[in-house]
Design an enzyme around this catalytic site. Structure first.
Site, PDB file in Angstrom:
ATOM      1  N   GLU A 172      28.216  37.782  -0.718  1.00 49.72           N
ATOM      2  CA  GLU A 172      27.945  37.509  -2.126  1.00 49.72           C
ATOM      3  C   GLU A 172      26.555  38.048  -2.462  1.00 49.72           C
ATOM      4  OE1 GLU A 172      29.670  33.403  -3.470  1.00 49.72           O
ATOM      5  OE2 GLU A 172      28.431  33.080  -1.707  1.00 49.72           O
ATOM      6  N   HIS A 210      38.080  29.561   3.495  1.00 50.80           N
ATOM      7  CA  HIS A 210      38.567  30.914   3.203  1.00 50.80           C
ATOM      8  C   HIS A 210      38.608  31.813   4.442  1.00 50.80           C
ATOM      9  CE1 HIS A 210      37.942  29.440  -0.750  1.00 50.80           C
ATOM     10  NE2 HIS A 210      36.653  29.692  -0.819  1.00 50.80           N
TER      11      HIS A 210
END
Ligand code: NAP
Length: 479
Positions: free
Chosen positions: A210, A234
């Protein structure tokens, strides 16, 4: 029990997720005629809206977060919405909520888009208000706990009112098209499966990078950290889909049985096989950004980066490292899986001075969805100075290959599956618990060895120790 819900009760209906994802997804499903004409949606949160006030609120959210070309059905969609104010911890309010929901003809789907600390009182209130019967199913947003023990508590509380076959745990990565495509790639093609093992695969990398920092998630993120925010859910779901054995069919039980088996083979990580980091001031895309401690306003031991060398103790993956890394304030936003194949056993081209580079499969999940297989090919020519080989990509750019079908966001798929009762893309309790079990082991090892996050400059790929983690195996992170 199989039914298509004709009522949807949305907790957290005024929250960020509802505005950015859930309302736009429901509106898109409505516009495309994918939900039943009778479906009514009741939103609830503490804000004191009436139906008209909530419809206004929803319209503003849709105008803000939905592309203009997908807002076609917005006016008629808003007519489906009703609203009941409720503090989820106030048991007295659930009777009025039940009145507002009314009696569905087919059944009710509930979606809890609220903080997990509210799950337990919400479940108690739903049960007391008669909103937990056989024709009711429930969807739960992450995070489900912060450890194995706390996740068991949440799961136990849910199970007191909703059996497993009516409990839908969301990991929105499973709603992503390329993630589902991983199953098609592996199990709808003969090419890959015979090579999908330790004999032919050198290692696997999974990266979730990110560029953002804390983004207002201070209360949640500090104390949680990258391991629990990203790896526990995830990344372990991606790992499970890459590593699982072939399920016998594309159905919820078969797929989830295989995922949980592989999650249980994760070996306890050795102390020198993890690296944690925390970003310091730096620059992202040329713009200066502050450090984590500055954003937070105090020093913290929370990791904003983690890299792990994971091992699966089974026949298929013996000796094949799965390198995982995730972090905030990294140079680019990308989620990808890299499957690195081994070199050919003998190069017939070596005597002609040509190098062969091992094949690599890159599955891009974010921001672009695409799959690329790199192959060796001969450079055209008469080869007077030796044979020349070059790596060429075999691209399956999803946007080009499937230009026709509408690109849908993950929550469209997941909300539709929740309404229709298909659990295939939802996480079963035993999976969540196997994930937590492994994560708890890592955290315990950090505590025993006093491991604290190493600083890294915002805009870099994490602490240098994360590079060393793979380099000492002769492996480079794919960048
Ligand atoms: P949020 O913006 O803080 O919204 C929370 C919602 O819960 C609001 O609608 C709030 O409305 C309601 N709420 C708070 N306290 C309540 C109470 N006592 N009784 C009834 N309603 C209450 O959070 P969010 O970002 O939407 O996230 C919701 C859930 O999804 C969280 O579990 C989060 O971890 C998860 N999640 C979010 C994202 C994301 O991108 N946002 C991604 C993945 C998972 P009122 O204040 O009006 O009550």
């Amino acid at each position: 029990m199989s039914f298509t819900a004709d009522r949807l009760l949305l907790f957290g209906a005024t929250g960020d997720l509802a505005q950015r994802m859930l309302l736009p997804s429901l509106c898109a499903l409505h516009a495309d005629g994918l939900v039943d004409e009778d479906l009514e949606i009741v939103g609830t949160a503490r804000q004191p809206f009436d139906d008209a006030g909530y419809r206004n609120f929803a319209r503003e959210a849709l105008e803000k977060f939905m592309p203009a070309d997908r807002r076609g059905g917005m006016a008629t969609f808003l007519n489906r919405l009703r609203y009941q104010p409720l503090d989820a911890t106030d048991m007295a309010g659930y009777a009025a909520l039940a009145d507002k929901v009314g009696t569905p003809k087919q059944g009710l789907a509930i979606f809890l888009s609220t903080a997990p600390s509210l799950f337990e009182p919400t479940i108690v209130g739903l049960a007391a208000g008669g909103l937990a019967g056989e024709k009711v199913r429930i969807g739960l947003e992450k995070p489900l706990g912060t450890s194995l023990e706390s996740s068991r508590e949440v799961n136990d509380a849910v199970a007191r009112a909703f059996p497993e076959d009516r409990t839908f745990r969301i990991d929105h990565y499973l709603g992503k098209e390329t993630v589902q495509n991983l199953l098609a790639l592996r199990f709808a093609n003969i090419l890959f499966e015979p090579l999908w093992n330790a004999a032919h695969i050198d290692h696997v990398q999974i990266t979730v990078a990110e560029t953002v920092g804390l983004e207002g998630r201070v209360g949640f993120y500090d104390g949680a950290g990258a391991l629990r925010d990203m790896v526990q859910n995830h990344m372990l779901q991606l790992l499970a889909l890459v590593a699982m054995e072939p399920p016998s069919s594309y159905d919820a039980t078969a797929i989830r049985d295989e995922k949980v088996k592989v999650l249980r083979t994760l070996r306890l990580v050795a102390p020198d096989e993890t690296v944690t980091g925390q970003y310091r001031a730096g620059a992202i895309l040329g713009q200066p950004v502050p450090g984590y401690d500055e954003e937070l306003g105090k020093p913290s031991d929370t990791e904003t980066f983690v890299a792990i060398k994971a091992h699966l103790d089974n026949w298929r993956w013996k000796g094949v490292p799965f390198y995982l890394r995730t972090g905030k304030r990294l140079p680019e936003r990308k989620t990808e899986i890299v499957v690195q194949f081994r070199p050919v056993p003998h190069s017939i081209f070596a005597g002609r001075g040509a190098l062969t580079v091992p094949n690599r499969l890159v599955i891009g999940i974010q921001p672009e969805e695409n799959i690329t297989l790199s192959l060796m090919a001969k450079v055209p020519g008469l080869d007077r100075e030796g044979v020349r080989l070059r790596q060429v990509p075999l691209d399956i750019a999803m946007a080009d290959a499937f230009a026709g079908p509408t690109k849908r966001i993950a929550y469209e798929r997941l909300l539709l599956d929740l309404i229709e009762g298909d659990q295939t893309l939802f996480v079963r309790r035993d999976e969540v618990e196997a994930q937590w079990d492994w994560i708890d082991g890592i955290r315990a090892s950090w505590a025993v060895h006093g491991l604290t996050p190493k600083p890294y400059t915002a805009g870099s790929w994490g602490p240098s120790a994360a590079i060393a983690l793979t380099e000492r195996d002769g492996v480079h992170w794919h960048e």
